[in-house]
Design an enzyme around this catalytic site. Structure first.
Site, PDB file in Angstrom:
ATOM      1  N   THR A 105     -31.605 -58.707 -53.021  1.00  0.00           N
ATOM      2  CA  THR A 105     -30.368 -58.070 -52.567  1.00  0.00           C
ATOM      3  C   THR A 105     -30.637 -57.261 -51.308  1.00  0.00           C
ATOM      4  OG1 THR A 105     -29.918 -57.853 -54.910  1.00  0.00           O
ATOM      5  CG2 THR A 105     -28.382 -56.803 -53.426  1.00  0.00           C
ATOM      6  N   SER A 161     -21.076 -62.852 -44.953  1.00  0.00           N
ATOM      7  CA  SER A 161     -22.055 -63.573 -44.133  1.00  0.00           C
ATOM      8  C   SER A 161     -21.385 -64.489 -43.120  1.00  0.00           C
ATOM      9  CB  SER A 161     -22.993 -64.403 -45.020  1.00  0.00           C
ATOM     10  OG  SER A 161     -23.603 -63.585 -45.977  1.00  0.00           O
ATOM     11  N   HIS A 185     -24.473 -60.534 -67.326  1.00  0.00           N
ATOM     12  CA  HIS A 185     -25.153 -60.215 -66.086  1.00  0.00           C
ATOM     13  C   HIS A 185     -25.015 -61.278 -65.015  1.00  0.00           C
ATOM     14  CE1 HIS A 185     -26.794 -57.058 -63.845  1.00  0.00           C
ATOM     15  NE2 HIS A 185     -27.368 -57.980 -63.129  1.00  0.00           N
ATOM     16  N   HIS A 234      -7.509 -52.873 -67.959  1.00  0.00           N
ATOM     17  CA  HIS A 234      -7.828 -52.709 -66.536  1.00  0.00           C
ATOM     18  C   HIS A 234      -9.113 -53.467 -66.201  1.00  0.00           C
ATOM     19  CE1 HIS A 234      -8.719 -50.833 -62.672  1.00  0.00           C
ATOM     20  NE2 HIS A 234      -9.913 -50.497 -63.135  1.00  0.00           N
ATOM     21  N   LYS A 293     -30.884 -59.389 -48.241  1.00  0.00           N
ATOM     22  CA  LYS A 293     -29.582 -59.756 -47.671  1.00  0.00           C
ATOM     23  C   LYS A 293     -29.028 -58.630 -46.817  1.00  0.00           C
ATOM     24  CE  LYS A 293     -27.733 -63.179 -50.577  1.00  0.00           C
ATOM     25  NZ  LYS A 293     -26.483 -63.710 -51.016  1.00  0.00           N
ATOM     26  N   GLU A 341     -22.536 -62.988 -64.765  1.00  0.00           N
ATOM     27  CA  GLU A 341     -21.138 -62.750 -64.391  1.00  0.00           C
ATOM     28  C   GLU A 341     -21.026 -61.712 -63.274  1.00  0.00           C
ATOM     29  OE1 GLU A 341     -18.254 -63.987 -65.160  1.00  0.00           O
ATOM     30  OE2 GLU A 341     -16.922 -62.451 -64.396  1.00  0.00           O
ATOM     31  N   TYR A 375     -23.063 -61.226 -60.920  1.00  0.00           N
ATOM     32  CA  TYR A 375     -23.373 -61.897 -59.654  1.00  0.00           C
ATOM     33  C   TYR A 375     -22.323 -62.930 -59.306  1.00  0.00           C
ATOM     34  CZ  TYR A 375     -27.513 -59.182 -59.613  1.00  0.00           C
ATOM     35  OH  TYR A 375     -28.347 -58.104 -59.572  1.00  0.00           O
ATOM     36  N   TRP A 398     -14.029 -53.499 -72.171  1.00  0.00           N
ATOM     37  CA  TRP A 398     -14.074 -54.881 -71.676  1.00  0.00           C
ATOM     38  C   TRP A 398     -15.262 -55.642 -72.220  1.00  0.00           C
ATOM     39  CZ3 TRP A 398     -17.035 -57.967 -68.246  1.00  0.00           C
ATOM     40  CH2 TRP A 398     -18.115 -57.333 -67.622  1.00  0.00           C
ATOM     41  N   ASP A 417     -10.285 -83.050 -49.543  1.00  0.00           N
ATOM     42  CA  ASP A 417      -9.870 -82.322 -50.741  1.00  0.00           C
ATOM     43  C   ASP A 417     -11.124 -82.089 -51.571  1.00  0.00           C
ATOM     44  OD1 ASP A 417      -8.414 -81.164 -52.850  1.00  0.00           O
ATOM     45  OD2 ASP A 417      -6.702 -82.468 -52.448  1.00  0.00           O
ATOM     46  N   SER A 447     -11.044 -72.652 -67.988  1.00  0.00           N
ATOM     47  CA  SER A 447     -10.566 -72.792 -66.614  1.00  0.00           C
ATOM     48  C   SER A 447     -11.695 -72.600 -65.619  1.00  0.00           C
ATOM     49  CB  SER A 447      -9.454 -71.770 -66.378  1.00  0.00           C
ATOM     50  OG  SER A 447      -9.367 -71.435 -65.020  1.00  0.00           O
ATOM     51  N   SER A 448     -12.485 -71.536 -65.819  1.00  0.00           N
ATOM     52  CA  SER A 448     -13.550 -71.244 -64.861  1.00  0.00           C
ATOM     53  C   SER A 448     -14.592 -72.343 -64.840  1.00  0.00           C
ATOM     54  CB  SER A 448     -14.240 -69.924 -65.222  1.00  0.00           C
ATOM     55  OG  SER A 448     -13.321 -68.887 -65.164  1.00  0.00           O
ATOM     56  N   ARG A 474     -17.501 -41.806 -70.305  1.00  0.00           N
ATOM     57  CA  ARG A 474     -16.409 -42.710 -69.942  1.00  0.00           C
ATOM     58  C   ARG A 474     -15.632 -43.052 -71.205  1.00  0.00           C
ATOM     59  NH1 ARG A 474     -19.728 -48.408 -69.054  1.00  0.00           N
ATOM     60  NH2 ARG A 474     -17.761 -49.163 -68.245  1.00  0.00           N
ATOM     61  N   HIS A 486     -30.835 -54.823 -69.559  1.00  0.00           N
ATOM     62  CA  HIS A 486     -30.750 -53.485 -68.958  1.00  0.00           C
ATOM     63  C   HIS A 486     -29.392 -52.845 -69.253  1.00  0.00           C
ATOM     64  CE1 HIS A 486     -29.359 -55.329 -64.862  1.00  0.00           C
ATOM     65  NE2 HIS A 486     -28.330 -55.099 -65.645  1.00  0.00           N
ATOM     66  N   HIS A 487     -28.461 -53.631 -69.783  1.00  0.00           N
ATOM     67  CA  HIS A 487     -27.202 -53.024 -70.244  1.00  0.00           C
ATOM     68  C   HIS A 487     -27.378 -52.403 -71.621  1.00  0.00           C
ATOM     69  CE1 HIS A 487     -24.726 -54.839 -67.040  1.00  0.00           C
ATOM     70  NE2 HIS A 487     -25.596 -55.824 -67.119  1.00  0.00           N
TER      71      HIS A 487
END
Lengths: 273, 212, 612
Positions: free
Chosen positions: C328, C268, C253, C75, C331, C255, C257, C139, C104, C169-170, C450, C302-303
């Site tokens: 943040t 926006s 991290h 998931h 914004k 990622e 963002y 994950w 293009d 790909s990314s 979890r 921080h993870h």
């Protein structure tokens, strides 16, 4: 100042002579670097730890010369410099941060690893060799065996063969080495200890399973008991077996092994007397 | 990009906001990305430096003089690469072929050195699984070798085009981009040579707990 | 697919399945991305449903712990890599060239390659299900759980190799969009005139380019540990599992963002349009986006507050994490400022955008609460964290994406999505989302961990968990309503016209759906809100609304030709990875196919001389 790349690109490319000069400088720096660390040049001893910043600076100069002249960054659009340096500095920063985090850890993280280290294959082979020799010597003292392993047999063979040969030489699946599976594809050694082979602390110590197995499950031969305990570990758990994390050893752990591989493991474990 | 020679092939890419060619910009951004790739591999090596639990250790097997020679070879190939680009700009057809082939040849010699080195190490007991030094050393230098190999294939492809007479001032950009890649592989080696050989090549056993 | 083809039919035989396989048109690739990702959203949603069904009652044994592990792993992995990222990529593809006034992207064939690699990588990642060996280590797949002795089946190999292909790909897509945005803006569109969505795309692309190589190295080392005998992350061999955590989160991290910046960009665009006001404090929004991009590299540990990095490291990362909340917050302030005093029109798109702001504030606040290391020690690995990530990724990213679908969808289908069903869709998802995830704050704080497949009845978690499961049903209905709305409106929705929202972007000046070449004449950009300026000038001159753009003879516009090499290369690359799982000969064959593809690609001019 570096001028725009767009107009008269050719004019700003270094000439052949300049390229030769750049190459000469690069070679010269490399030679100096080599002399700095070559013991026979005699410089390295007097340098001590200062050789590290010295070498780092010299290499940084080489790096800068290549990107400035060979890759034309000195003459090219500044955007190229920016996108490249962004990656370069970020990589440097993250690397330094990682090193700092690892070195500044409190305590002694390596001690944990050192205590639990499994000897690697090469070392396992060395140990197995010694052990096989000892066993051969013991066996020779106790009852002179006609089928002593040939001196040129590989240690693994010697180990697997010596104890079983007398009883049932045909039961060994051809071409499969139980110890190899134990340490390698089976991954057993990560959790189980066997004297001289592995030092896992999670599961029960299997160093003397060959002698203990027969009495573990009433009405089941040692061989069948070990086979079942590998294939379906939770079917029967003998009393008094010391397990650090009950329930972790399930059929899924060994699902990847073929029956032949399990049989090879059984033979290997039966040999652990 | 005023190259003096207009080509139909690249006519479409002429207008760009910054005046920079798309593909050249792509290559530079990619090289920035590749910095992070090698950065992470080098960081792995540095974090595990001196942490192997058993030998062989670098001091047992690293041969600095031999690798210094292969480093010279790679530096030479960078020099011949810039000559190939210069010849392309001058439309010196003979020069293009010679320098492209020379660059590929020097790259191949470097790979040859690496193959011999890997073999020697293997025979001395340093495998991927032997210890952390083996794992991080082979992974880092192996991926660098893969980059060099890719560069050689690219160079040979360009050489084939040169033989067909399809390389000249009009396609100088193709050679320039190839050159950027090749020089990048060279500067990565400058870093690897310094860290793994000149500085790390004399490491023995587990390092005593040191402050840095 | 067939209806889609009809929607975007080009003249001169650009129809049929083959034309989709060989397409290099950014709009078609965007649609392919969108549909694939939405299908994955449904699959990952069903996986979530299995988990919520299992957790609905205490001591449930609906599914085994092993299946539960596979469900939460797939998931999360699918939602991150196969849903939110490609949905953002879909928007990049659809919007970026239109919004910067280009025909293009810079590298159309590379764009097609990115899509096919994404599709095949997704299939490879999920192939484990076929052998009942789906990845099951969470994950972020912490070592040494992912190592051979603890994850003996091939699940983790599928995971690692699938992600390597997806990463390729990314990065390819991100390189493409970086160059496109830097190099293909219409005349007059300076950097500070770019729409905020384009800015966020640029920042996201740069983050992708720099972050993915790090996880690539981590995945390579994991694969080598599992298959080639190294011990990078195996304590028993001297390796350090912590290195995996560092490599993963150095990537992970940024990622986060990467997942949230594009929806921020969408919002926006939507908020000013429906508030009839230019974005409040445009430079602040842009520079806070850049600041977030840079600072996202300095917060990863921080993870890992609970792994014992020591007080110094924990303090440093606590401070940087609190600092990143500042841009943040800037914004959010600007979005509220945009709405302040505006003539707000609550279309469905606007509802989703406002919902985004509302829910993202909640997610942001819970995020700051675990920026504090001591507090995080309590929250780590509880449902409180699950609540937080779903408020920022569901309440944030998915809401932003829905705002974008309702806003830009009509541009590509030519028909408006139904407003009635749209509002029902919004309220169902909004209520369902809060009902599902808000109770998780409380069960988490009360200590429910979890990733555990059940909980005892005496824990007292039963009521709140049942509420969460009920919320899932509401969410499910909400998604069904969306699908119904989409299908109904694509057949008999109201004609959108070229500018249904009276919007400021250049993309609204051309017809819906846009022609293959986008702009008949490349526009000269007059300012930040170009099309508003154009319309204002027309009104002042008394001309009324300017029409959709003039049509030209399209044979005079040279567009890149379709190519089948991208799918060939993607197929080869995927077999290189897949072969490592089965037989190296397959890897070798894959390498040959990919090489042949590269040679074919290199020998084929980007645009054929004679059009097909």
């Amino acid at each position: 100042m570096s001028s725009s790349h767009q107009e008269g690109q050719q004019g700003h490319h270094p000439t052949f002579k300049q390229y030769v000069l750049v190459a000469t400088i690069l070679f010269a720096i490399t030679i100096v670097e080599f002399l700095l660390i070559w013991p026979r040049a005699g410089v390295v001893d007097s340098l001590g730890y200062s050789k590290i910043p010295l070498l780092a600076i010299l290499s940084a100069i080489k790096f800068a010369i290549v990107i400035a002249f060979y890759m034309h960054l000195k003459f090219d659009h500044r955007l190229f410099t920016w996108v490249f340096l962004a990656g370069l500095f970020l990589a440097f920063g993250v690397g330094v941060a990682l090193l700092t985090l690892f070195l500044s850890l409190g305590g002694e993280p390596r001690a944990y690893a050192l205590e639990r280290a499994i000897p690697y294959d090469e070392h396992a082979v060395e140990l197995a060799k010694e052990k096989a020799k000892e066993r051969a010597a013991e066996a020779a003292e106790a009852t002179p065996m006609p089928t002593e392993p040939a001196p040129d047999a590989t240690p693994a063979e010697a180990m697997a063969d010596t104890p079983t040969q007398a009883s049932e030489p045909a039961s060994k699946p051809a071409g499969l080495d139980g110890q190899e599976i134990f340490l390698g594809s089976g991954g057993c050694g990560a959790c189980h200890a066997v004297d001289g082979v592995s030092q896992g602390l999670v599961g029960p110590d299997l160093s003397h399973l060959g002698t203990e197995a027969a009495s573990r499950k009433p009405g089941t031969s040692a061989e069948d008991y070990i086979f079942e305990s590998i294939r379906d570990p939770q079917a029967f758990v003998a009393t008094g077996v010391d397990r650090a994390i009950p329930g972790i050893m399930t059929a899924a752990v060994t699902a990847g092994l073929s029956d032949d591989e399990v049989n090879a493991l059984v033979d290997f474990l039966l040999a652990q007397k | 990009m005023a190259h003096g020679v207009e080509t139909a092939h690249h006519a479409e890419e002429e207008y760009t906001t910054t005046g920079l060619n798309h593909r050249k910009l792509l290559m530079w951004v990619f090289l920035g990305s590749d910095c992070m790739f090698f950065g992470a591999l080098i960081a792995t090596y540095m974090v595990y430096r001196g942490q192997s639990l058993n030998g062989p250790y670098p001091i047992d097997i690293i041969n600095v003089p031999v690798t210094t020679i292969s480093t010279f070879v790679l530096l030479c190939s960078s020099f011949s690469m810039v000559q190939a680009l210069a010849a392309t700009n001058k439309n010196d057809q003979r020069g293009i072929k010679i320098w492209l082939l020379a660059t590929a040849f020097l790259g191949a010699i470097f790979i040859g050195f690496q193959v011999v080195e890997f073999n020697t190490f293997k025979n001395e007991g340093l495998t991927l699984g032997a210890n952390l030094f083996g794992a991080s050393f082979f992974t880092l230098t192996g991926f660098h070798g893969a980059h060099v190999t890719l560069g050689i294939i690219w160079l040979l492809g360009m050489f084939v085009l040169a033989v067909k007479g399809r390389v000249g001032p009009a396609t100088a950009l193709d050679v320039e981009i190839l050159g950027l890649y090749w020089h990048f592989v060279d500067i990565v080696w400058i870093v690897i040579f310094t860290l793994l050989y000149l500085i790390g090549g004399f490491d023995a056993g587990p390092a005593p707990a040191s402050g840095g | 697919m067939a209806t889609l083809t009809g929607v975007l039919a080009r003249p001169s035989g650009y129809t049929g399945v083959w034309s989709w396989i060989t397409t290099v048109d950014h709009k078609r690739i965007g649609i392919l991305y969108g549909f694939t990702a939405f299908a994955m959203l449904l699959i990952a949603g069903v996986e979530a449903g299995v988990m919520r069904a299992q957790l609905a009652t205490a001591d449930s044994d609906l599914v085994s712990p092993g299946v539960f592990n596979q469900m939460f792993t797939m998931h999360a992995t699918a939602m991150v890599f196969n849903v939110i990222m490609p949905l953002s990529a879909s928007f990049f593809n659809l919007i970026v060239p239109l919004a910067i006034g280009a025909r293009d992207v810079a590298f159309p064939r590379l764009n097609a390659l990115s899509y096919w690699l994404f599709l095949f990588g997704t299939l490879l990642l999920h192939a484990g299900f076929l052998q009942n060996q789906a990845p099951d280590a969470g994950w972020f797949s912490y070592a040494s759980l992912t190592e051979k002795p603890y994850s003996a089946n091939a699940g983790m190999d599928f995971w690692a190799l699938g992600l390597l292909v997806l990463g390729t790909s990314s990065v390819a897509a991100a390189l493409n969009f970086t160059v496109t945005i830097i190099n293909m803006r219409a005349p007059g569109m300076s950097l500070m005139r770019m729409p905020v969505f384009i800015w966020m795309t640029l920042i996201t692309s740069i983050l992708l380019i720099l972050a993915f190589p790090v996880i690539t190295v981590g995945l390579i080392e994991l694969t080598m540990d599992r298959n080639f005998g190294t011990h990078f992350f195996m304590p028993a061999g001297g390796g350090d599992p912590l290195l995996w955590q560092h490599l993963f989160w150095v990537f992970g991290h940024p990622e986060v963002y990467i997942l949230i910046l594009p929806p921020m960009g969408v919002v926006s665009e939507v908020l000013p349009t429906f508030s009839r006001k230019p974005l409040f404090g445009y430079p602040f929004v842009v520079f806070s986006g850049i600041t977030i991009g840079i600072m996202s590299w300095a917060v990863w540990s921080h993870h890992m507050f609970t792994v014992g990095l020591g007080p110094v490291a924990n303090s440093v990362f606590t401070i940087t994490t609190m600092l990143i909340a500042v841009p943040t917050g800037v914004k959010i302030f600007n979005w509220i400022g945009t709405m302040w005093g505006g003539a707000i029109e609550f279309k469905t798109s606007m509802l989703f955008a406002v919902g985004f702001v509302f829910l993202f504030i909640i997610g942001g606040l819970s995020g700051v609460s675990h920026a504090v290391a001591p507090a995080d020690n309590q929250q780590q690995d509880t449902y409180y964290i699950v609540a937080h990530i779903h408020y920022v990724l569901f309440g944030g990213s998915i809401f932003g994406i829905f705002a974008g679908i309702y806003y830009w969808g009509p541009k590509f289908t030519g028909r408006l999505l139904g407003e009635g069903l749209g509002k029902l869709n919004f309220w169902l998802i909004f209520i369902g989302m809060n009902l599902t995830f808000f109770p998780m704050h409380f069960v988490g704080m009360n200590g429910m961990p979890r990733r555990v497949y059940t909980y005892p009845a005496e824990s007292g978690f039963q009521l709140l968990n049942s509420l969460s499961s009920l919320g899932y049903i509401v969410l499910f209905i909400g998604f069904v309503v969306f699908i119904v709305n989409y299908l109904r409106s694509s057949k008999n929705g109201a004609e959108a016209g070229h500018d249904p929202w009276d919007a400021p972007g250049i993309e609204w000046s051309i017809s819906s759906p846009p022609p293959a070449y986008n702009f008949a004449v490349i526009p000269e950009v007059l300012g930040r809100d170009h099309y508003w300026i154009v319309k204002e000038q027309a009104r002042e001159a008394g001309q009324g609304t300017p029409p959709g753009e003039a049509h030209v003879d399209e044979r005079t516009i040279h567009m890149p030709s379709p190519s089948y090499w991208p799918i060939v290369i993607a197929f080869g690359v995927t077999w290189i990875a897949g072969g490592l799982l089965t037989h190296y000969a397959l890897s070798f064959a894959g390498g040959i196919i990919a090489f042949a593809g590269v040679v074919g690609w290199g020998n084929e001019p980007a645009a054929a001389e004679s059009d097909h």
